[in-house]
Design an enzyme around this catalytic site. Structure first.
Site, short mmCIF file in Angstrom:
data_model
loop_
_atom_site.label_atom_id
_atom_site.label_comp_id
_atom_site.label_asym_id
_atom_site.label_seq_id
_atom_site.Cartn_x
_atom_site.Cartn_y
_atom_site.Cartn_z
N ARG A 50 0.78 -1.26 0.41
CA ARG A 50 -0.08 -0.22 -0.14
C ARG A 50 1.30 1.20 0.31
NH1 ARG A 50 -2.13 1.33 4.47
NH2 ARG A 50 -2.92 -0.50 5.30
N TYR A 102 -13.52 17.78 -16.41
CA TYR A 102 -14.32 16.38 -16.46
C TYR A 102 -15.04 15.68 -15.70
CZ TYR A 102 -14.52 11.02 -15.95
OH TYR A 102 -14.40 10.25 -15.97
N ASP A 174 -4.84 19.40 -14.52
CA ASP A 174 -5.17 17.64 -14.70
C ASP A 174 -5.09 18.01 -16.23
OD1 ASP A 174 -6.59 15.66 -16.33
OD2 ASP A 174 -8.46 15.94 -15.19
N LYS A 199 -5.97 7.15 -19.80
CA LYS A 199 -5.97 7.79 -20.98
C LYS A 199 -4.64 7.40 -21.62
CE LYS A 199 -10.02 8.39 -19.04
NZ LYS A 199 -10.24 9.19 -18.69
C1 LIG Z 1 -10.84 9.68 -17.41
C2 LIG Z 1 -10.61 11.32 -16.60
C3 LIG Z 1 -10.67 11.27 -15.02
C4 LIG Z 1 -10.76 10.63 -14.28
O1 LIG Z 1 -9.66 9.47 -14.68
P1 LIG Z 1 -10.13 7.66 -14.34
O2 LIG Z 1 -8.83 6.81 -14.41
O3 LIG Z 1 -11.48 7.38 -14.73
O4 LIG Z 1 -10.73 7.95 -12.54
C5 LIG Z 1 -9.94 13.08 -14.92
N1 LIG Z 1 -9.79 13.87 -15.56
C6 LIG Z 1 -9.77 13.36 -17.32
C7 LIG Z 1 -9.68 15.20 -17.71
C8 LIG Z 1 -10.13 12.37 -17.86
O5 LIG Z 1 -10.32 12.27 -18.13
#
Ligand SMILES: *Cc1c(COP(=O)(O)O)cnc(C)c1O
Length: 381
Positions: A50, A102, A174, A199
């Site tokens: 962890r 998002y 982000d 992604k």
């Molecule tokens: C998909 C996404 C998230 C969340 O990520 P997960 O891996 O699905 O939890 C956050 N910010 C953006 C811009 C995203 O495209």
């Protein structure tokens, strides 16, 4: 010597001792929950997964190197990483966010964030004056997506950094949409960078992951402490998958971007398409700012159709492109933000941003672009 980013995708910081792990060229999966102590009060460097794990640690080094970060923490999803970022804020803190974030981020802010005493203002962060006008005595952070999701607005990170310095705010970015291959917010002044590793970094639509990176030792310490306490860690196997994905980040993103530009130009000429949102088009309002602060414009395109019937027909008729949430992988995906990714955004906000029944978002993959265009052409016919 620091290598070019394409090399670092494969070799990280290249600090690894070649004899480590019996010379294995690929970092092994240390599928162990715990690590025995060599003696009382002694450690091999690893105690319990962890907190840390050798496979995950290698992945974290690679992403830290790509983002130019002091530390990077690999989480079980992007949302877990965003949850960790929120833990840096104290009760009563006010946060100014990009207005089209998002949808999952909006959800965590409006539910868990608000219930923890945090307040959020949603502003067009492409307009620095609008951001400054919303700053009050409780404002502690700016939370930015650039390009934003899904309307691809570009925020000038240098302008945000100026405001962050002037009012002593944490600048959180982000960076999912461009990935560290195209954009490094820490070099532009960000304190925190978060990613959905699901992604572009993972890149194959086969694993969930998240990252939180920082250039500041004090923040890294706090984040590491919260991480080992709350436990949203990335498993050794998933760490291996993301590391494997990152090895091809440079080639995938170059190809995805090349395909996306061709598709954006083609979409512009379709009579049933009324608007194309893509940061790589010179007429995009944020084109120049993006060009100044990033090395590319990525492969996310949104577009508007003439009618709701056309939008629905596209979603139902695409064959090669999948109608599915998510983005950034080698497979092209199309989504209906109004119903899916942005379903939890307030209807009046969606309306103002234009995330309506005619609005579609396309994540361009690495298929042959002629096949992708043929698929869109038959779906739009
Ligand atoms: C998909 C996404 C998230 C969340 O990520 P997960 O891996 O699905 O939890 C956050 N910010 C953006 C811009 C995203 O495209």
């Amino acid at each position: 010597m620091e290598h070019n980013i394409a090399t670092r995708c494969i070799h990280g910081t290249n600090e690894r001792d070649k004899n480590e792990f019996y010379g294995a060229v690929t970092v092994p999966i240390f599928q162990s929950a715990t690590f025995a102590h060599p003696g009382i009060g002694e450690s091999t460097g690893y105690n319990y997964t962890r907190e840390s794990n050798p496979t995950r640690a290698e992945l974290e080094k690679v992403v830290a190197s790509l983002e130019g970060a002091e530390d990077c923490i690999a989480c079980s999803s992007g949302m877990a990483a965003i949850g960790l970022a929120l833990e840096l804020l104290e009760y009563g803190a006010h946060v100014i966010c990009s207005e089209d974030l998002y949808g999952g981020s909006v959800r965590i802010f409006q539910t868990i964030g608000e219930s923890r005493g945090l307040h959020f203002s949603y502003v067009n962060t492409a307009d620095a004056a609008a951001v400054e006008s919303q700053i009050n005595k409780d404002t502690r952070a700016l939370y930015i997506e650039t390009p934003s999701n899904p309307t691809m607005q570009i925020t000038d990170l240098a302008a945000m950094k100026k405001l962050a310095d002037k009012y002593q705010l944490l600048l959180i970015v982000d960076n999912t949409f461009l990935s560290p291959y195209f954009q490094n917010p820490i070099a532009l002044g960000a304190d925190i960078v978060v990613h959905s590793g699901t992604k572009f970094l993972g890149g194959h639509n086969d694993v969930l992951a998240g990252f939180i990176c920082t250039g500041r030792k004090d923040l890294a310490e706090k984040l590491r402490y919260t991480y080992k306490t709350t436990g949203a860690c990335l498993s050794p196997f998933d760490s291996f998958l993301v590391m494997r994905g990152i090895k091809t980040l440079a080639v995938r993103l170059e190809k995805q971007q090349e395909n996306a530009l061709r598709i954006a130009e083609w979409l512009k000429q379709q009579k049933k398409v009324t608007q194309v949102y893509y940061a790589g088009l010179p007429e995009h309002p944020g084109y120049e700012v993006n060009k100044r602060q990033a090395r590319g414009y990525g492969s996310m395109i949104s577009f508007r159709t003439d009618t709701e019937a056309t939008a629905r027909a596209v979603l139902e008729r695409v064959k090669l492109i999948s109608y599915a949430e998510s983005l950034g992988g080698v497979e092209s995906l199309i989504t209906y933000p109004m119903l899916q990714t942005h379903g939890d955004v307030l209807p009046e906000v969606r309306e103002r941003l234009g995330i309506t029944e005619t609005f579609l978002r396309l994540s361009v993959g690495i298929e042959d672009v002629k096949d992708l265009i043929a698929d869109l052409a038959q779906a739009l016919s």
